[in-house]
Design an enzyme around this catalytic site. Structure first.
Site, short mmCIF file in Angstrom:
data_model
loop_
_atom_site.label_atom_id
_atom_site.label_comp_id
_atom_site.label_asym_id
_atom_site.label_seq_id
_atom_site.Cartn_x
_atom_site.Cartn_y
_atom_site.Cartn_z
N SER A 98 54.50 9.34 22.42
CA SER A 98 55.50 8.96 21.42
C SER A 98 55.44 7.49 21.06
O SER A 98 56.25 7.03 20.26
CB SER A 98 56.90 9.29 21.94
OG SER A 98 57.32 8.35 22.90
N THR A 144 59.33 7.00 20.62
CA THR A 144 59.94 5.68 20.72
C THR A 144 60.29 5.20 22.12
O THR A 144 60.73 5.97 22.96
CB THR A 144 61.26 5.59 19.91
OG1 THR A 144 61.06 6.19 18.64
CG2 THR A 144 61.70 4.17 19.72
N THR A 148 57.17 2.54 18.47
CA THR A 148 57.06 3.99 18.35
C THR A 148 55.84 4.43 17.56
O THR A 148 55.32 3.67 16.75
CB THR A 148 58.32 4.53 17.63
OG1 THR A 148 58.33 5.95 17.71
CG2 THR A 148 58.35 4.15 16.16
N ARG A 195 55.64 7.67 6.08
CA ARG A 195 57.04 7.74 6.51
C ARG A 195 57.33 6.63 7.51
O ARG A 195 56.57 6.39 8.44
CB ARG A 195 57.32 9.10 7.12
CG ARG A 195 58.74 9.28 7.69
CD ARG A 195 58.81 8.99 9.16
NE ARG A 195 60.10 9.38 9.74
CZ ARG A 195 60.48 9.05 10.96
NH1 ARG A 195 59.69 8.34 11.75
NH2 ARG A 195 61.65 9.41 11.43
N THR A 200 66.46 5.58 20.13
CA THR A 200 65.36 6.52 20.09
C THR A 200 65.91 7.81 19.48
O THR A 200 67.11 8.05 19.53
CB THR A 200 64.79 6.83 21.49
OG1 THR A 200 65.83 7.38 22.31
CG2 THR A 200 64.25 5.58 22.17
N GLY A 201 65.04 8.62 18.93
CA GLY A 201 65.49 9.88 18.36
C GLY A 201 65.32 9.91 16.85
O GLY A 201 64.55 9.12 16.29
N1 GLY Z 1 63.15 6.87 16.20
C1 GLY Z 1 61.82 6.97 15.83
C2 GLY Z 1 61.60 7.51 14.49
O1 GLY Z 1 62.42 8.25 13.96
O2 GLY Z 1 60.57 7.19 13.92
#
Ligand code: GLY
Length: 356
Positions: A83, A209, A227, A237, A260-261
């Site tokens: 990640s 992340t 991340t 993105r 994170t998330g």
């Molecule tokens: N929190 C990492 C992302 O959505 O890219």
């Protein structure tokens, strides 16, 4: 190790106070480093985790932000964390694109990179943006050219066998053009969630992340977030991680917060900024973080993002510490843990939750 750290930080803090009953000597801050759970998990073949390295460096006199970045570098470089950094799950085209930002409380520096390809340690480039330019955010080719100019080797591919295999499996299961059909929005993320259920992906890390924040004995606060972003994202993105105020925010007089998330949910409310502002109004890091989660829950109204009982169906965690050295990790539902290192050594602690 805990003992050594304890003694060293205790001495550095100068906490020992001679018997002078009428003189009030303000207590020094107890240094602490917190991070998402992967900050306690990965060692990249070495002996230290992220929070251990950051805490050791910070309590040995290194700059607070440089310590945190040296900590997250372990995770960025570890191919086992899919990640973050090298070996992060690639985008829909199979290309690893990395995001990161950092903030230095006392210096009031900030820097970020987004959609960076070919550099394993985006946090180092984010730091250079803060330290060596007048800008706050470089993206894509520009970020890569900047990294090259700063002496970084640009690699052709940051995939590992593992991340490539996961991407190939995803590719096999999805329509190659997986942009959302407005009538049945769900798209590639749904497949990623199913793959997590089957063990292809760590469910905690569909959005990836690491966030790491610290305060040293002088009350100097910094933070860094890095991340590989949402697994199988549409190329280009950018999530919350490199966006100041979303993936990270630091105000030295108040504290630090990071996330994170699911970045999209956080970006909508710029929640790291919100958490710091809630702490400024006097809230404990735990209550400030829960307030941000309440805001996210209130803003989540699309059916595809809700469970049957109307709660967000995705993961989003905040990690916060304040200028007094108090800290917390928060999430929607029980299960998530976050990393801590202080004079008692490294450990995982349970995140406080909005829902039971
Ligand atoms: N929190 C990492 C992302 O959505 O890219």
């Amino acid at each position: 190790m805990a003992k050594d750290l304890s003694r060293r930080s205790f001495l550095q803090a100068g906490i020992a106070v001679a018997a002078m009953p009428n003189i009030v000597v303000p207590k020094a801050i107890r240094p602490v480093v917190i991070a998402s759970g992967n900050g306690y998990q990965f060692k990249n073949g070495g002996t230290e985790t992220c929070v251990e390295r950051a805490f050791r460096m910070m309590t040995s006199g290194a700059d607070v932000l440089e310590s945190l970045i040296a900590g997250v570098n372990i995770v960025e470089l570890d191919p086992l964390d899919t990640s973050v950094g090298y070996g992060g799950i690639p985008n829909a085209d199979g290309v690893v694109q990395l995001d990161s930002c950092c903030m230095h409380g006392p210096k009031k520096w900030a820097g970020g990179v987004a959609c960076l390809e070919g550099v394993r340690t985006p946090s180092k480039i984010a730091h250079l943006v803060a330290a060596s330019t007048d800008h706050h955010l470089l993206v894509g080719k520009g970020a890569q050219e900047f990294a090259r100019a700063m002496g970084f080797q640009i690699e052709a591919d940051l995939n590992t066998d593992r991340s490539r295999a996961v991407w190939l499996e995803w590719k096999r299961r999805t329509d190659p053009s997986h942009y959302l059909d407005p009538s049945k929005r769900g798209g590639g993320t749904e497949v990623a969630v199913q793959m997590a259920r089957e063990g292809w992906l760590d469910p905690e890390h569909i959005w990836g992340t690491i966030n790491c924040d610290g305060i040293n004995v002088n009350g100097e606060i910094a933070g860094v977030t890095t991340t590989s972003g949402l697994a199988f994202k549409i190329p280009g993105r950018v999530g919350d991680s490199p966006i100041l105020g979303a993936g990270l925010y630091v105000d030295n007089s108040v504290g630090a917060a990071g996330s994170t998330g699911r970045g999209e949910a956080n970006l909508y409310g710029l929640c790291s900024y919100l958490v710091v502002e809630e702490m400024r109004r006097g809230k404990h890091p735990k209550d400030a973080g829960l307030e941000a989660l309440k805001r996210v829950a209130a803003n989540t109204i699309e059916k595809r993002l809700l469970t049957e009982n109307g709660r967000p169906n995705f993961g989003l965690n905040f990690y916060a510490l304040d200028a007094k050295g108090r800290y917390a990790g928060v999430g929607f539902t029980p299960g998530a843990r976050f990393a801590v290192c202080d004079e008692n050594g490294p450990r995982l602690e349970a995140c406080e939750t909005l829902f039971s």
